[in-house]
Scaffold this motif. Structure first.
Motif, PDB file in Angstrom:
ATOM      1  N   THR A  95      12.519   0.125   6.681  1.00 40.94           N
ATOM      2  CA  THR A  95      11.147   0.148   6.165  1.00 40.94           C
ATOM      3  C   THR A  95      10.667  -1.259   5.836  1.00 40.94           C
TER       4      THR A  95
ATOM      5  N   LYS B 154       7.275  -3.219   7.340  1.00 38.52           N
ATOM      6  CA  LYS B 154       6.283  -3.848   6.476  1.00 38.52           C
ATOM      7  C   LYS B 154       6.163  -5.343   6.756  1.00 38.52           C
TER       8      LYS B 154
ATOM      9  N   LEU C 114       6.456   6.780   7.059  1.00 35.37           N
ATOM     10  CA  LEU C 114       5.254   6.016   6.734  1.00 35.37           C
ATOM     11  C   LEU C 114       4.015   6.684   7.323  1.00 35.37           C
TER      12      LEU C 114
ATOM     13  N   SER D  73       2.998   9.517   5.067  1.00 35.87           N
ATOM     14  CA  SER D  73       2.742   9.157   3.676  1.00 35.87           C
ATOM     15  C   SER D  73       1.252   9.246   3.333  1.00 35.87           C
TER      16      SER D  73
ATOM     17  N   LYS E  20       0.159   7.456   0.731  1.00 41.53           N
ATOM     18  CA  LYS E  20      -0.118   6.226   0.003  1.00 41.53           C
ATOM     19  C   LYS E  20      -1.001   5.300   0.847  1.00 41.53           C
TER      20      LYS E  20
ATOM     21  N   GLU F  99      -1.298   2.130   0.858  1.00 40.43           N
ATOM     22  CA  GLU F  99      -0.593   0.944   1.347  1.00 40.43           C
ATOM     23  C   GLU F  99       0.268   1.262   2.577  1.00 40.43           C
ATOM     24  N   ASP F 100       0.808   2.484   2.639  1.00 37.49           N
ATOM     25  CA  ASP F 100       1.597   2.873   3.806  1.00 37.49           C
ATOM     26  C   ASP F 100       0.701   3.100   5.015  1.00 37.49           C
ATOM     27  N   ARG F 101      -0.445   3.678   4.786  1.00 37.76           N
ATOM     28  CA  ARG F 101      -1.402   3.884   5.875  1.00 37.76           C
ATOM     29  C   ARG F 101      -1.886   2.543   6.429  1.00 37.76           C
TER      30      ARG F 101
END
Length: 347
Positions: free
Chosen positions: A208, A212, A232, A235, A237, A239-241
């Motif tokens: 992961t 990132k 991811l 997800s 979230k 930030e993950d998108r």
């Protein structure tokens, strides 16, 4: 020492629903598991509902489980062992921690290249789900055609662009072990040397973290197991998108031998006291319903080729060609791979 799983019943594998009740001394199954996914709770409970066999479980990582089995020796209560990498399963077999299993059901449903070598008495371990070792790249900085094979990670055109976790991590040991089968030892060492020369930074973190780092621009391309990508993608979230908006995924070597796949798998412990229940449990994990639970719990692919997992992230990644070399051979290469990594400085 153990904790019992208690979870609501959902789906019971048909193959077990019709199975006879186990003998009295097989009413309990002691499971050592490196899996720790919530969806597995219902999976194990379904087995108990169908067979009357209760599951006592010890959770730990792969290394902890193997150390415990060695320490306990013949006194170990473990009946079934679940691990999450072919290299670890192969090593445990070499260390004498498993026993062979001859099962027509397992042989019919699990492809021969995804289980341990059968030397006449049956395989000692069986793949139960798979994950692909994919390439993730920054869409704004990298052309797909420049990173659609594993070999290109070592090409000078990608100098200063590659991120990866430790070369000695089992996921990379298995990948490089497969490259040895395709390229030979000499070319694999040259490949590893090229990857080191192309690194944007020292190896660190998990898969992961590599994804990132690609999204942030720290590097342009990285290797990851497919389930980290799927996590991811699923997800909620923001930030993950945002990360997934910046990266793309390619299944490597589609025009040659296919993408490397690794396995999560299971085995009957060498000193299993409840062997009949242990074999029954492995057969259960190969049933259609169990395969869906087992694979979907970690966004993986089932080993039984006719089973489809209703996972939107995996479906969006699409179909791909996989390599067909025996995963047991890949595991057997890990010692030679580590020597290569040491020589080229792939930490």
């Amino acid at each position: 020492m153990f904790q019992r799983i208690v979870a609501p019943l959902t789906v019971v594998a048909a193959v077990l629903a019709a199975a006879p009740v186990a003998a009295q001394d097989n009413k309990v199954l002691n499971l050592y598991s490196a899996r720790h996914y919530q969806t597995d709770e219902a999976l194990y409970d379904n087995f108990t509902k169908a067979t009357g066999i209760k599951i006592n479980r010890v959770d730990a990582d792969d290394a902890g489980i193997l150390a415990r089995l060695k320490s306990e020796g013949a006194a170990s209560p473990a009946d079934v062992v679940l691990l999450v990498d072919a290299a670890r399963l192969w090593r445990a077999e070499q260390d004498g921690l498993f026993q062979p299993v001859k099962s027509k059901l397992l042989e019919d449903r699990i492809p021969a290249n995804l289980r341990g070598e059968d030397k006449g008495q049956g395989s000692q371990w069986f793949g139960l789900s798979t994950r692909a070792r994919v390439i993730v790249y920054n869409k704004a900085k990298i052309k797909r055609d420049d990173v659609d094979t594993y070999e290109e990670l070592a090409d000078p055109k990608n100098k200063g662009k590659v991120c990866t976790r430790s070369g000695s991590h089992p996921y990379n040991l298995s990948l490089i072990g497969s490259l040895m089968e395709h390229l030979g030892a000499e070319k694999t060492e040259a490949w590893a040397r090229g990857v080191v020369a192309n690194m944007a930074r020292e190896p660190k973190g998990g898969d992961t973290d590599q994804i990132k780092a690609v999204a942030s621009g720290e590097c342009g391309v990285a290797i990851s197991n497919s389930y980290y990508v799927a996590r991811l993608m699923r997800s909620n979230k923001p930030e993950d998108r945002e990360v997934m908006d910046k990266v793309a995924v390619v299944f490597p070597n589609q025009q040659s031998w296919g993408t490397h796949v690794n396995i999560a798998g299971g085995a009957v412990a060498r000193h299993a006291k409840n062997r009949e229940a242990a074999v029954k449990f492995l057969e259960y994990l190969a049933s259609d319903q169990a395969q869906v639970y087992f694979a979907n719990g970690n966004n993986e692919y089932p080993v039984v080729r006719t089973v489809k997992v209703p996972n939107p992230a995996l479906e969006s990644l699409g179909e791909f060609k996989t390599e067909l070399i025996p995963i047991s051979v890949v595991g057997a290469n890990q010692g030679k791979v580590q020597q290569i990594l040491d020589r080229v400085g792939f930490k």
